[in-house]
Design a protein around this motif. Structure first.
Motif, short mmCIF file in Angstrom:
data_model
loop_
_atom_site.label_atom_id
_atom_site.label_comp_id
_atom_site.label_asym_id
_atom_site.label_seq_id
_atom_site.Cartn_x
_atom_site.Cartn_y
_atom_site.Cartn_z
N SER A 148 0.82 -1.22 0.00
CA SER A 148 0.00 0.00 0.00
C SER A 148 0.86 1.27 0.00
O SER A 148 0.48 2.28 -0.61
CB SER A 148 -0.93 0.01 1.21
N ASP A 149 2.02 1.22 0.67
CA ASP A 149 2.93 2.38 0.66
C ASP A 149 3.45 2.64 -0.75
O ASP A 149 3.54 3.80 -1.18
CB ASP A 149 4.11 2.14 1.61
N MET A 150 3.81 1.56 -1.47
CA MET A 150 4.33 1.73 -2.82
C MET A 150 3.24 2.24 -3.76
O MET A 150 3.49 3.09 -4.62
CB MET A 150 4.90 0.41 -3.33
N GLU A 151 2.03 1.73 -3.60
CA GLU A 151 0.92 2.20 -4.43
C GLU A 151 0.64 3.67 -4.18
O GLU A 151 0.43 4.45 -5.14
CB GLU A 151 -0.33 1.36 -4.15
N ASP A 152 0.64 4.07 -2.92
CA ASP A 152 0.41 5.49 -2.59
C ASP A 152 1.49 6.38 -3.21
O ASP A 152 1.20 7.48 -3.70
CB ASP A 152 0.38 5.69 -1.08
N PHE A 153 2.73 5.89 -3.18
CA PHE A 153 3.82 6.68 -3.75
C PHE A 153 3.61 6.87 -5.25
O PHE A 153 3.69 7.99 -5.77
CB PHE A 153 5.16 5.99 -3.50
N PHE A 154 3.35 5.79 -5.97
CA PHE A 154 3.19 5.89 -7.43
C PHE A 154 1.92 6.67 -7.80
O PHE A 154 1.90 7.37 -8.82
CB PHE A 154 3.19 4.51 -8.06
N LEU A 155 0.90 6.59 -6.99
CA LEU A 155 -0.29 7.39 -7.24
C LEU A 155 0.02 8.88 -7.07
O LEU A 155 -0.49 9.72 -7.81
CB LEU A 155 -1.41 6.98 -6.28
N SER A 156 0.88 9.19 -6.11
CA SER A 156 1.21 10.60 -5.86
C SER A 156 2.04 11.21 -6.99
O SER A 156 1.82 12.35 -7.39
CB SER A 156 1.94 10.76 -4.52
N ILE A 157 3.00 10.45 -7.52
CA ILE A 157 3.86 11.04 -8.56
C ILE A 157 3.20 11.03 -9.93
O ILE A 157 3.66 11.70 -10.85
CB ILE A 157 5.23 10.35 -8.62
N THR A 158 2.12 10.26 -10.08
CA THR A 158 1.39 10.26 -11.36
C THR A 158 0.12 11.11 -11.30
O THR A 158 -0.64 11.15 -12.27
CB THR A 158 1.01 8.82 -11.77
#
Length: 414
Positions: A148-158
């Motif tokens: 979930s941390d990795m998903e949140d990160f990629f959602l934020s930069i995209t």
């Protein structure tokens, strides 16, 4: 035993400069002081038994009293065991508390020390600085990071289509390498990047936008005509570039012995280097010529035929500049990519032509060859590509030609 043992750099410098001590002596003294601090804080007594052996206890939560006894033949050996135990515990604690930022630093140093291309390392550092250096995820403990941390990160930069898919892929590669290193260090058992579904992020990326364009055939002819009466080595090298489709590092590292039987044999390249320091800064730029082509694929070693006009340029260069083993040299050294591009830019300015770098000459020639009828597999050979899909990236057709338009009319307007 969590005492801060960081070395005071200013103190270290002062002691080496004013106390007549070598750096090695200073570091040894500092290490001895650390060891003495560990022994002072050790909560159990060190004593000698009636049998002459020395004893103490070390913490051990698996034992009923939370400790275990150790025995050695000398007091010094007991103290060494105490110091070793607490240093190992400190290292284990540092690993458990390691955040993503620290792990990235260790990964970068490991890659440098195992021979990764410095250019690749610097590109990875740039991607980290741009997308991760200020993101909250960098401060999170690696062992606690979840999918979930990795998903949140990629959602934020995209978010808001703020990043191209190519750039996203670069960031993904950096994190994938970092977590692989965590597995290598046995910090974690599995790489969380393997569980991530990247398809959900691709649609959130903005389309690639590039202002880079090829030189037109008219612009190419104007440049060649302008340079045809010039005899300096830069003008000659730029002319030859417009008859080939080489990387600039390959062009400037051609040796005269590489040219025979109407062809040039490509088997080396010059690269711009910057070694990474321990603090992840980069040192002075230097250039390295090696018998290796980008990608280190066997397809990079290739023979490219020279047209009669290209052979004239080579012959003229050898006659005007007979000294030295390289085809294009100035002041006893091979040309550099930066100076090549500066001269190209100056020429474009004189002619009123938009400047494109030496790399765009490679795109230009690839497109011209393809549109002229050279088959893509042969073009891949000229470019030094192992896969034709890479070659297609270099073909930039601007618009349909007259023949294609005519064919469309015959097919559709019946």
């Amino acid at each position: 035993m969590n005492k801060n043992n960081a070395i005071d750099v200013q103190l270290l410098k002062y002691m080496t400069e004013h106390c007549n001590m070598s750096l090695e002596d200073v570091l040894n003294d500092i290490e001895n002081m650390k060891n003495q601090d560990i022994l002072k804080e050790h909560p159990y007594a060190v004593s000698q038994g009636s049998n002459g052996r020395w004893y103490t206890y070390l913490p051990d939560e698996s034992k009923p009293k939370g400790r275990r006894q150790i025995a050695k033949s000398t007091k010094e050996k007991v103290e060494q065991e105490i110091i070793r135990y607490y240093k190992n515990k400190s290292e284990e604690e540092n690993i458990r508390n390691m955040n993503l930022e620290k792990l990235f630093e260790l990964w970068m140093l490991w890659r440098r020390d195992t021979g990764t291309d410095p250019k690749t390392i610097k590109e990875n550092k740039n991607d980290w600085n741009r997308f991760l250096s200020n993101h909250p995820i960098r401060r999170k403990k690696v062992i606690s990071l979840e999918l979930s941390d990795m998903e949140d990160f990629f959602l934020s930069i995209t978010a808001d289509h703020a990043i191209t898919y190519k750039r996203l892929t670069n960031v993904k590669s950096v994190l994938n390498g970092v977590f692989k290193h965590a597995v290598r260090l046995k910090l974690i058992e599995h790489n969380p990047m393997n569980e991530l579904d990247y398809k959900q992020f691709r649609t959130r990326c903005k389309p690639p936008t590039s202002s880079k364009q090829n030189y037109t055939e008219e612009e190419r002819q104007r440049i060649l005509y302008y340079l045809s009466i010039k005899t300096d080595v830069y003008s000659l090298s730029i002319q030859l570039a417009f008859y080939l489709c080489l990387r600039i590092g390959e062009l400037i590292s051609i040796e005269k012995a590489d040219i025979h039987d109407g062809s040039i044999f490509i088997h080396r390249a010059t690269r711009r280097r910057q070694a990474m320091n321990d603090d992840l800064t980069f040192g002075k730029v230097y250039y390295d010529t090696e018998e290796r082509i980008k990608g280190n694929q066997k397809e990079g070693f290739r023979s490219i035929p020279l047209t009669p006009r290209a052979q004239e340029i080579v012959k003229k260069t050898m006659e005007l500049y007979p000294e030295g083993k390289y085809l294009f040299m100035r002041n006893g050294k091979p040309l550099l990519a930066d100076t090549f591009n500066r001269h190209l830019k100056s020429i474009c300015k004189d002619l009123g032509i938009p400047y494109r770098s030496s790399h765009q000459i490679r795109f230009t020639m690839a497109t011209m060859f393809y549109e002229g009828g050279i088959k893509v597999n042969q073009l891949s050979t000229f470019l030094g590509h192992s896969e034709t899909r890479t070659t297609f990236h270099y073909i930039r057709q601007q618009k349909a030609d007259e023949q294609t338009t005519s064919l469309m009319t015959d097919i559709l307007d019946v």
